[in-house]
Design a protein around this motif. Structure first.
Motif, PDB file in Angstrom:
ATOM      1  N   LYS A   1      41.586  40.136  29.612  1.00  0.00           N
ATOM      2  CA  LYS A   1      40.731  41.291  29.921  1.00  0.00           C
ATOM      3  C   LYS A   1      41.305  42.562  29.308  1.00  0.00           C
ATOM      4  O   LYS A   1      40.570  43.397  28.775  1.00  0.00           O
ATOM      5  CB  LYS A   1      40.590  41.439  31.437  1.00  0.00           C
TER       6      LYS A   1
ATOM      7  N   LYS B   1      56.106  35.959  37.952  1.00  0.00           N
ATOM      8  CA  LYS B   1      55.411  36.950  37.132  1.00  0.00           C
ATOM      9  C   LYS B   1      56.320  38.133  36.795  1.00  0.00           C
ATOM     10  O   LYS B   1      56.054  38.897  35.891  1.00  0.00           O
ATOM     11  CB  LYS B   1      54.152  37.429  37.848  1.00  0.00           C
TER      12      LYS B   1
ATOM     13  N   THR C   1      44.546  35.385  33.030  1.00  0.00           N
ATOM     14  CA  THR C   1      43.226  35.804  32.551  1.00  0.00           C
ATOM     15  C   THR C   1      43.175  37.330  32.490  1.00  0.00           C
ATOM     16  O   THR C   1      42.412  37.892  31.705  1.00  0.00           O
ATOM     17  CB  THR C   1      42.106  35.296  33.479  1.00  0.00           C
ATOM     18  N   GLY C   2      44.022  37.977  33.301  1.00  0.00           N
ATOM     19  CA  GLY C   2      44.162  39.428  33.203  1.00  0.00           C
ATOM     20  C   GLY C   2      44.562  39.805  31.774  1.00  0.00           C
ATOM     21  O   GLY C   2      44.016  40.751  31.184  1.00  0.00           O
TER      22      GLY C   2
ATOM     23  N   LYS D   1      48.432  42.096  39.045  1.00  0.00           N
ATOM     24  CA  LYS D   1      48.311  40.652  39.274  1.00  0.00           C
ATOM     25  C   LYS D   1      48.938  40.379  40.635  1.00  0.00           C
ATOM     26  O   LYS D   1      49.568  41.265  41.206  1.00  0.00           O
ATOM     27  CB  LYS D   1      49.028  39.870  38.179  1.00  0.00           C
TER      28      LYS D   1
HETATM   29  N1  PLP Z   1      43.460  39.398  40.756  1.00  0.00           N
HETATM   30  C1  PLP Z   1      42.387  40.075  40.356  1.00  0.00           C
HETATM   31  C2  PLP Z   1      41.699  41.005  41.307  1.00  0.00           C
HETATM   32  C3  PLP Z   1      41.909  39.920  39.055  1.00  0.00           C
HETATM   33  O1  PLP Z   1      40.821  40.596  38.652  1.00  0.00           O
HETATM   34  C4  PLP Z   1      42.584  39.031  38.185  1.00  0.00           C
HETATM   35  C5  PLP Z   1      42.157  38.814  36.809  1.00  0.00           C
HETATM   36  O2  PLP Z   1      41.605  39.665  36.179  1.00  0.00           O
HETATM   37  C6  PLP Z   1      43.705  38.361  38.644  1.00  0.00           C
HETATM   38  C7  PLP Z   1      44.124  38.559  39.930  1.00  0.00           C
HETATM   39  C8  PLP Z   1      44.498  37.435  37.759  1.00  0.00           C
HETATM   40  O3  PLP Z   1      45.440  38.165  37.015  1.00  0.00           O
HETATM   41  P1  PLP Z   1      46.562  37.439  36.136  1.00  0.00           P
HETATM   42  O4  PLP Z   1      45.846  36.609  35.133  1.00  0.00           O
HETATM   43  O5  PLP Z   1      47.263  38.579  35.485  1.00  0.00           O
HETATM   44  O6  PLP Z   1      47.422  36.668  37.053  1.00  0.00           O
END
Ligand code: PLP
Ligand code: AZC
Length: 826
Positions: A679, A571, A675-676, A565
């Motif tokens: 996934k 975070k 959103t990560g 992320k």
């Molecule tokens: N950066 C990339 C390249 C991503 O694919 C994603 C989400 O899948 C994110 C950032 C966002 O991640 P997070 O929800 O963990 O902040």
């Protein structure tokens, strides 16, 4: 080779045009034609890039009839459209998605094989358009995918940055940013339309006058302008013959600009003017969540919003459309505050250009907008100084003042002149300088305001905008984020997709709740074994990639623990680092034997904003720790740390399906959604996480037994903060923590140089604004539970399957249904 050609699409009527039935032979023919007549090369002389471009242009031909048809259908249908206004779209590679949507994957692969080409090489040739920073931009890309798949009329509006998010490299363990020239090898997915240019004004002044009907009016005498050139991209739905449009604007200098202001007969000066104008769409600001308040950024925002509104009103609606009915035809969804200047812009169009009364215009405007907030961090709420706004957009500032005046009169009436409240709710804040609070403007000018996860929406109502939610309780709603199952399950994890499809059929691709049918399979030993094999194969694929891409050699059979992320203090990559160093310290100090530990491979992926000092220090330290640990024989085979550079969507698609453990460890109350996290769960990783953002909903759905919860919850965080947080007390009272921090500070990981870790350590011990030390012990305890669980690999797999089976809720298709029902009425 000569063969059948595509039909000429001259006279489009809905449903009248059929794409040619694809066959391998036809595909070969179209591909070679593109190579010969498009790229101007023979197959034998073509480069991989020639082949990639020819393939992309071939695939897009198969979408063309559907695209034209969708456009015609939309124009004739007179239906309401969603105008998604977003300064960012983190699209990821396009080729695989287009092949998937059109169901051409096998045909294309076979066709290329006939030409002696491995399609995988061409897939790898594509540079992903990184027109976004992270979560917010990727969300926009998922949403437009879902809207096309659900056949909802949508135009995505945004900016065609010439340079997207920087490419990250490491030099001496430090992040070095390299420009992302994603257009340099050609961009076969976009269609420029210079003839549809839109003029956008800036600067100058306003002037009061009396119109023909004797009304006092104001008009804008702009000082300079630029042109916006639209570039269209196809947004194909999943095998449903719908292809929506993404319209990205590129800035170009106008003649008028050169002549009126800068042309002093000085050639260099004239070119400078052009450069100045074209700077507007030159580069994406690399700050994620923390706006910088730079003039160019406001120019970018107004630029794309003005182009988009003009495009919709003048070029998309039928001629002579009565704008009193505008809310029946469009709802503009504001993706965070970046496009909020659209609200005064629509007022300006209606009042100044179309001659509407203010009250009518305001009534229409509010119905046409809805606002999504993506943050809780106060520093992430955009404000623009009145001075800057007045200089760049003087008429808009006037309009904002009038909106504010009317609104505050309403508040004064409703609350008997409650001065404090009036001041709190004003769009204009007075400190530290007079400025425009864009989130307030958005809230006042929209019909709906939503947060992006249950907890976030609640905190948004209660903490960020309490006066507004008290005043308009019905305006506030929640739509929990989602991710597209096409890209992040079907494409990214073909092996899992096949296994799942064998078990429950393929309906899940557009109806992810069907994953529920997988639940009974969690108790099927045979299915568990296959599931575990898929995970292992995904790991092998990842390790092969990291070997080739970064020269990393990773053990094949350790638990894969992933934190990817953007790098942000909230975070808490710092907390992850403390865990790693604690584990390492335990082993090298002899407290823990290597035989007793569960071997782990830790993977980080994170870009830091170039000006975010402490974030860059954290990257340096992670890399330094990785280097030391990977070289230390004492932990060989039980610990390795990898930090592949340049985390982006392409890498995410390889990393996420391979992960065993997903790290979602933000301080509670800080991560709006994430959103990560979704996934990972959908790809069968277990989550170790705090009670934050959408983690809350993930845990509710998968159950406490299948989620590793730790740390304070949001009320506890608040309580500790109120009491006075003292990180040093945790350092003093926790022996392991102290040993860990001391080892970091000792220079052990930085070639003996204590200074290099000093900032990181001092920051933790004296400030620790995101309370990593307070959650440290709870985190380590949860990691111990993770180890215990992982030892029983079959039971672990069962939990992983349940994570997949129970998280179908997090499809962006479901998010889009929620937006339709709660916000858009389309
Ligand atoms: N950066 C990339 C390249 C991503 O694919 C994603 C989400 O899948 C994110 C950032 C966002 O991640 P997070 O929800 O963990 O902040
Ligand atoms: C992010 C949030 O930080 C993240 O929690 C959320 O999942 C994502 O949006 C999508 O809603 N926010 C941003 O990337 N940027 C800003 C300006 O908040």
């Amino acid at each position: 080779r000569v063969g059948p050609t595509l039909p000429v699409l001259s006279d489009i009527a809905t449903g009248a045009v059929q794409s040619p039935t694809p066959t391998v032979e036809r595909f070969v023919n179209h591909f070679l034609r593109e190579l010969n007549f498009g790229q101007g090369v023979l197959l034998s002389r073509s480069t991989i890039n020639d082949q990639y471009i020819a393939l992309a242009k071939t695939v897009r031909k198969y979408m063309m009839a559907d695209w034209l048809d969708t456009g015609a259908k939309r124009r004739e249908g007179g239906t309401k459209t969603v105008g998604y206004l977003s300064a960012e779209y983190l699209l990821g590679r396009q080729l695989s998605n287009a092949l998937l949507a059109t169901d051409l994957q096998d045909i294309a692969a076979d066709a290329l094989r006939e030409c002696g080409i491995d399609i995988a090489d061409l897939r790898a040739q594509e540079i992903e358009p990184g027109l976004g920073n992270g979560g917010l931009g990727r969300l926009a890309a998922c949403f437009i995918d879902s809207l096309a798949t659900m056949d909802v009329p949508c135009i995505g509006y945004g900016i065609r940055y010439e340079y997207g998010i920087f490419r990250q490299t490491f030099e001496d363990n430090r992040q070095v940013e390299v420009p992302d020239s994603w257009l340099s090898l050609g961009s076969p997915w976009e269609f420029p339309h210079p003839e549809r240019q839109v003029r956008v004004d800036f600067g100058g002044r306003t002037e009061q006058y009396t119109d023909d009907e004797g009304r006092e009016r104001s008009r804008w005498i702009p000082g300079w302008n630029v042109l916006g050139i639209p570039y269209h991209q196809m947004v194909p739905g999943f095998r449903n013959h719908t292809v929506n449009t993404l319209r990205l604007w590129s800035a170009k200098a106008t003649q008028a600009f050169d002549l009126q202001i800068f042309n002093s007969g000085d050639y260099a000066e004239a070119v400078r003017a052009q450069t100045f104008a074209e700077n507007i769409s030159k580069v994406l600001y690399p700050e994620d969540s923390t706006p910088q308040g730079k003039e160019l950024r406001l120019q970018q925002q107004y630029f794309f919003v003005a182009c988009s509104l003009h495009d919709f009103i003048e070029n998309t609606l039928p001629q002579d459309f009565d704008l009193h009915h505008l809310p029946e035809r469009i709802v503009f969804q504001l993706n965070d505050t970046h496009p909020v200047i659209a609200i005064p812009e629509l007022m300006r169009i209606l009042v100044d250009i179309k001659g509407f009364d203010w009250d009518d215009a305001w009534d229409i405007t509010r119905q046409c907008f809805a606002y999504t907030c993506h943050t809780l961090l106060p520093e992430a709420l955009e404000v623009w100084s009145v001075e800057l706004m007045g200089k760049l957009l003087p008429r808009h500032l006037e309009i904002i003042y009038r909106i504010n005046k009317n609104f505050l009169e309403e508040v004064a009436e409703a609350f008997a002149g409650d001065e404090m409240r009036i001041r709190r709710m004003s769009i204009i804040s007075e400190h530290p300088e007079r400025s425009v609070r864009m989130a307030y403007l958005a809230t006042i000018g929209s019909s709906k305001v939503n947060g992006v996860a249950e907890l976030h929406s609640q905190l948004l109502r209660d903490k960020v905008l309490p006066d507004f939610s008290g005043y308009w309780p019905d305006k506030f709603t929640n739509v929990t984020n989602g991710v597209t199952p096409r890209r992040f399950v079907f494409l990214a994890n073909r092996k899992l997709s096949d296994l799942v499809t064998d078990a429950i059929g393929d309906g899940w691709v557009t109806d992810l709740e069907q994953f529920k049918k997988l639940e009974p399979f969690a108790d099927d030993p045979n299915f568990r074994q296959q599931f575990a094999q898929v995970k292992q194969a995904n790991k092998e694929r990842l390790y092969n990639l990291l070997k080739a891409r970064d020269g990393l050699d990773l053990p094949r059979d350790a638990m894969l623990d992933v934190m990817v992320k953007r790098l942000h203090e909230y975070k808490r990559q710092s907390l992850k680092l403390l865990h790693i160093v604690s584990m390492y310290d335990g082993i090298i100090s002899g407290r823990v034997s290597t035989e007793s530990v569960v071997p782990r491979t830790f993977v980080f992926g994170a870009k830091a904003a170039p000006g975010y000092h402490i974030a860059k220090e954290t990257i340096f330290l992670i890399n330094s720790v990785a280097q030391t640990i990977n070289a230390d024989e004492r932990v060989k085979n039980v610990m390795s740390v990898a930090f592949p550079a340049n985390y982006n969507v392409t890498l995410a698609e390889k990393l996420i399906p391979a992960a065993d453990l997903s790290e979602q460890i933000s301080l509670a109350g800080k991560e709006a959604s994430g959103t990560g996290n979704m996934k990972f769960a959908l790809n069968g990783a277990l989550t170790i996480g705090t009670d934050d953002g959408a983690n809350v909903e993930i845990r509710e759905l998968v159950g406490d037994d299948n989620f590793f919860l730790f740390g304070m919850d949001e009320p506890q965080v608040e309580e500790l903060r109120a009491k006075g947080y003292d990180p040093e007390s945790y350092y003093q009272s926790n022996e392991n923590l102290r040993a860990t921090i001391d080892l970091l500070a000792s220079g052990h990981f930085t070639g003996g140089d204590r200074r290099l870790a000093a900032q990181f350590v001092d920051n933790l011990r004296t400030q620790d604004p995101f309370m990593a030390l307070a959650d440290y012990q709870s985190y380590l305890d949860a990691q111990a539970r993770v180890d215990e669980a992982y030892r029983d690999s079959d039971a672990w797999t069962r939990m992983a399957i349940l994570n997949v089976a129970r998280t179908g809720f997090f499809s962006s298709d479901r998010s889009m249904r929620d937006y339709r029902e709660r916000i858009w009425n389309v």
